[in-house]
Design a protein around this motif. Structure first.
Motif, mmCIF file in Angstrom:
data_model
loop_
_atom_site.group_PDB
_atom_site.id
_atom_site.type_symbol
_atom_site.label_atom_id
_atom_site.label_comp_id
_atom_site.label_asym_id
_atom_site.label_seq_id
_atom_site.Cartn_x
_atom_site.Cartn_y
_atom_site.Cartn_z
ATOM 1 N N SER A 65 0.838 -1.209 0.000
ATOM 2 C CA SER A 65 0.000 0.000 0.000
ATOM 3 C C SER A 65 0.866 1.250 0.000
ATOM 4 O O SER A 65 1.561 1.529 0.986
ATOM 5 C CB SER A 65 -0.900 0.031 1.239
ATOM 6 O OG SER A 65 -1.760 -1.070 1.278
ATOM 7 N N ASN B 258 -2.222 3.891 3.511
ATOM 8 C CA ASN B 258 -3.405 4.283 2.753
ATOM 9 C C ASN B 258 -4.175 3.033 2.330
ATOM 10 O O ASN B 258 -3.610 1.940 2.231
ATOM 11 C CB ASN B 258 -3.018 5.116 1.538
ATOM 12 C CG ASN B 258 -2.738 6.578 1.891
ATOM 13 O OD1 ASN B 258 -1.596 7.010 1.932
ATOM 14 N ND2 ASN B 258 -3.789 7.340 2.178
ATOM 15 N N GLU B 259 -5.466 3.187 2.089
ATOM 16 C CA GLU B 259 -6.330 2.053 1.762
ATOM 17 C C GLU B 259 -6.052 1.534 0.352
ATOM 18 O O GLU B 259 -5.737 2.297 -0.564
ATOM 19 C CB GLU B 259 -7.801 2.461 1.872
ATOM 20 C CG GLU B 259 -8.260 2.657 3.317
ATOM 21 C CD GLU B 259 -8.175 1.391 4.129
ATOM 22 O OE1 GLU B 259 -8.833 0.396 3.766
ATOM 23 O OE2 GLU B 259 -7.428 1.374 5.118
ATOM 24 N N GLY B 260 -6.217 0.219 0.192
ATOM 25 C CA GLY B 260 -6.040 -0.415 -1.105
ATOM 26 C C GLY B 260 -4.647 -0.996 -1.284
ATOM 27 O O GLY B 260 -3.700 -0.610 -0.587
ATOM 28 N N CYS C 41 -1.661 -2.578 -4.285
ATOM 29 C CA CYS C 41 -1.232 -2.595 -5.680
ATOM 30 C C CYS C 41 0.186 -3.130 -5.761
ATOM 31 O O CYS C 41 0.852 -3.301 -4.736
ATOM 32 C CB CYS C 41 -1.295 -1.190 -6.293
ATOM 33 S SG CYS C 41 -0.122 -0.016 -5.559
ATOM 34 N N PRO D 271 -7.271 7.706 3.512
ATOM 35 C CA PRO D 271 -7.915 7.639 2.188
ATOM 36 C C PRO D 271 -7.251 6.592 1.288
ATOM 37 O O PRO D 271 -6.183 6.081 1.603
ATOM 38 C CB PRO D 271 -7.719 9.055 1.626
ATOM 39 C CG PRO D 271 -7.400 9.912 2.804
ATOM 40 C CD PRO D 271 -6.697 9.030 3.774
ATOM 41 N N SER D 272 -7.879 6.309 0.163
ATOM 42 C CA SER D 272 -7.304 5.355 -0.793
ATOM 43 C C SER D 272 -5.958 5.879 -1.295
ATOM 44 O O SER D 272 -5.729 7.088 -1.359
ATOM 45 C CB SER D 272 -8.244 5.147 -1.980
ATOM 46 O OG SER D 272 -8.233 6.288 -2.827
ATOM 47 N N TRP D 273 -5.090 4.958 -1.664
ATOM 48 C CA TRP D 273 -3.772 5.385 -2.133
ATOM 49 C C TRP D 273 -3.870 6.174 -3.433
ATOM 50 O O TRP D 273 -3.078 7.092 -3.677
ATOM 51 C CB TRP D 273 -2.821 4.199 -2.271
ATOM 52 C CG TRP D 273 -3.118 3.210 -3.358
ATOM 53 C CD1 TRP D 273 -3.823 2.056 -3.256
ATOM 54 C CD2 TRP D 273 -2.691 3.293 -4.732
ATOM 55 N NE1 TRP D 273 -3.877 1.402 -4.462
ATOM 56 C CE2 TRP D 273 -3.173 2.130 -5.387
ATOM 57 C CE3 TRP D 273 -1.947 4.209 -5.462
ATOM 58 C CZ2 TRP D 273 -2.947 1.879 -6.744
ATOM 59 C CZ3 TRP D 273 -1.719 3.960 -6.816
ATOM 60 C CH2 TRP D 273 -2.206 2.818 -7.438
ATOM 61 N N GLN D 274 -4.878 5.868 -4.253
ATOM 62 C CA GLN D 274 -5.036 6.619 -5.508
ATOM 63 C C GLN D 274 -5.418 8.068 -5.234
ATOM 64 O O GLN D 274 -4.881 8.998 -5.858
ATOM 65 C CB GLN D 274 -6.104 5.957 -6.390
ATOM 66 C CG GLN D 274 -5.753 4.558 -6.873
ATOM 67 C CD GLN D 274 -6.336 3.467 -5.993
ATOM 68 O OE1 GLN D 274 -6.518 3.662 -4.789
ATOM 69 N NE2 GLN D 274 -6.649 2.326 -6.583
ATOM 70 N N ASP D 275 -6.359 8.278 -4.308
ATOM 71 C CA ASP D 275 -6.775 9.633 -3.932
ATOM 72 C C ASP D 275 -5.597 10.396 -3.340
ATOM 73 O O ASP D 275 -5.356 11.566 -3.647
ATOM 74 C CB ASP D 275 -7.926 9.560 -2.922
ATOM 75 C CG ASP D 275 -8.241 10.903 -2.289
ATOM 76 O OD1 ASP D 275 -8.905 11.727 -2.942
ATOM 77 O OD2 ASP D 275 -7.808 11.140 -1.142
ATOM 78 N N SER D 276 -4.852 9.703 -2.488
ATOM 79 C CA SER D 276 -3.716 10.329 -1.826
ATOM 80 C C SER D 276 -2.618 10.698 -2.820
ATOM 81 O O SER D 276 -1.998 11.757 -2.717
ATOM 82 C CB SER D 276 -3.174 9.380 -0.763
ATOM 83 O OG SER D 276 -2.300 10.060 0.094
#
Length: 284
Positions: free
Chosen positions: A182, A209-211, A213, A266-271
């Motif tokens: 993450s 962060n959430e999620g 990859c 928050p999600s890692w993409q948002d961050s």
């Protein structure tokens, strides 16, 4: 509230101090030039004189590959330094947050690791982080151990900045695609750490962060959000040999944070999106 933050010149320490100042706390950030944490007497005297309400210990020897050969320095910083700070913390009766790592696990399997899973580090860096965790638990009562992974912040170097730099001269890259974890924005993480330090819900936590990859997925999202048309080829770990073995599974469960009333990051993409925008502002 007076908070001492070690590792101020690094990514996380810098953001912890910045967030603390925003909240109106008295923040004292120190780097290695301000305080040598491997000097026991210096650490004891500094903490005694400052008499903080809390210590957030972000300083660490983090050169994972170099640690395999430079074992003495790695041990001195990560284990001895933490021991000296924890002992000093005990003397002034202050709360203590130790920043640990996903590298305390062996990276086996695909399920997210929970806080109670057995640590089994596969590299020397991870070994020192786990030894330091045990030191904190043995010496203190008011402690937090926070395991983090794949951090990126405004201050210092990180994977995101490296990818952006490579995009200036390359149109195709090979990035490891079978290591999962993450990405974690130190801005988001610093806010959580200060929420923790204001509580008395002590213990071990995982904070990212959430999620999840892979590194290749992370690189693709960086270029997607940055508008760079770079081709990313996902390659196996075996095609990118390093001195230290990397855990293939760095997924960590953050359910304990939720169970104790803390808001998930928050999600890692948002961050990542917010981080790239913040980077542009820094350049201006």
């Amino acid at each position: 509230m007076k908070i001492l933050v070690t590792g101020f010149t690094g990514q996380l320490g810098f953001d912890v101090v910045r967030e603390g100042l925003i909240r109106g706390f008295e923040m004292v950030g120190v780097g290695s030039k301000d305080l040598d944490i491997t000097d026991e007497k210096a650490v004891y005297q500094y903490v005694k004189d400052l008499n903080p309400d809390a210590i957030v210990h972000c300083a660490a020897y983090t050169a994972v590959d170099k640690a395999e050969d430079d074992r003495e320095d790695c041990w001195n910083v990560n284990v001895k330094g933490t021991t000296y700070l924890a002992n000093a913390s005990k003397e002034v009766n202050t709360k203590f947050i130790y920043i640990s790592s996903d590298y305390v696990f062996d990276g086996e399997g695909e399920s997210p690791f929970v806080e109670t899973d057995q640590a089994n580090p596969i590299g020397y860096y991870g070994k020192t982080k786990f030894e330091a965790e045990k030191v904190v638990q043995s010496l203190l009562t008011d402690w937090f151990i926070v395991r983090i992974s794949w951090v990126f912040g405004i201050n210092g170097n990180n994977f995101v900045k490296t990818m952006l730099r490579l995009a200036e001269t390359r149109d195709e890259l090979n990035v490891v695609g079978d290591q999962f974890g993450s990405p974690t924005n130190t801005f988001d993480l610093s806010r959580l750490l200060l929420d923790l330090i204001q509580s008395e819900k002590y213990g071990i936590y995982h904070a990212t962060n959430e999620g999840f990859c892979s590194w290749a997925d992370f690189a693709k999202e960086i270029y997607h959000l940055a508008g760079d048309k770079i081709k990313v080829n996902a390659i196996p770990t075996e095609d990118y040999p390093t001195r230290a073995v990397r855990p293939k599974n760095s997924r960590m469960s953050k359910q304990k944070l939720v169970d104790n009333g803390f808001k998930p990051l928050p999600s890692w993409q948002d961050s990542l999106d917010r981080y790239l925008k913040a980077l542009k502002q820094e350049v201006k």
